[in-house]
Scaffold this active site. Sequence first.
Site, short mmCIF file in Angstrom:
data_model
loop_
_atom_site.label_atom_id
_atom_site.label_comp_id
_atom_site.label_asym_id
_atom_site.label_seq_id
_atom_site.Cartn_x
_atom_site.Cartn_y
_atom_site.Cartn_z
N TYR A 287 0.87 -1.18 0.00
CA TYR A 287 0.00 0.00 0.00
C TYR A 287 0.91 1.23 0.00
CZ TYR A 287 -3.56 3.34 1.65
OH TYR A 287 -4.40 4.42 1.78
N ASP B 258 -2.04 -0.68 -4.25
CA ASP B 258 -2.46 0.68 -4.59
C ASP B 258 -1.21 1.53 -4.69
OD1 ASP B 258 -3.43 3.26 -4.69
OD2 ASP B 258 -4.61 3.13 -2.85
N ASN C 107 -1.10 4.57 -5.75
CA ASN C 107 -1.45 5.97 -5.47
C ASN C 107 -0.92 6.93 -6.53
OD1 ASN C 107 -3.23 6.96 -3.39
ND2 ASN C 107 -1.98 5.83 -1.92
N ASP D 94 -14.24 2.58 -2.56
CA ASP D 94 -13.99 3.54 -3.63
C ASP D 94 -12.99 2.99 -4.64
OD1 ASP D 94 -11.96 3.68 -1.76
OD2 ASP D 94 -11.83 5.86 -1.73
N HIS D 95 -12.36 1.85 -4.31
CA HIS D 95 -11.55 1.11 -5.27
C HIS D 95 -12.33 -0.13 -5.72
CE1 HIS D 95 -7.47 2.94 -4.47
NE2 HIS D 95 -8.13 3.33 -3.40
#
Length: 208
Positions: free
Chosen positions: A62, A102, A104, A198-199
């Site tokens: 992450y 993720d 980002n 939201d993912h």
Amino acid sequence: MKSIPNYHSYFNSGERKGYSGVATFSKAKPKNQINGFNILKFDTEGRVQRSDFDDFILLNIYFPNGGMSDERLQYKLQFYDAFLTYTNNLRDEGNNLVICGDLNTAHKPIDIARPKENEKVSGFLPIEREWIDKFLSNGYVDTFRMFNDKSEQYTWWSYRTRARDRNVGWRLDYFFVNEEFKDNVIDSYMLSDVMGSDHCPIGLKIDL
């Protein structure tokens, strides 16, 4: 966090509750399970899990968000560099890598619904995107783009603007492998119809 029946469950929680952390669930028991890079300033946020299997090492990551401040952007970029050093060392030891998480950051304009409007926003800054170029040039493959070169393929949508209803999203979640392992990849895909976050989930199929 909860274990799942019939899966081996592993957790790495950050010191700050509700902020960061990763979990790995596997039907096959890893030969070895490690949390963190062994770098204190990163490991306190619980962002890294390593699971060793016979044919590859799975890295569940992450990556930090750099949007809150310049300090956090620098932290994110430092994490990126530490991660690349870590993965290159594992490859130098003869390991194949499957890397998921993720990131980002949306890599290219095709990976974000509104690239022009977000050129100065963390997650699509040139310096962040250039790091992905650097990462791939070190011998890693973005598996989704092996099979799908279409636009409007996203894994994250803002809750605040109901962006998912309009598919105004970002592709922030990735599966990477090292180039030596790419012929083992059968498919890499998104499950954009799966709700609950939201993912959306992403998937990878490999042949061993």
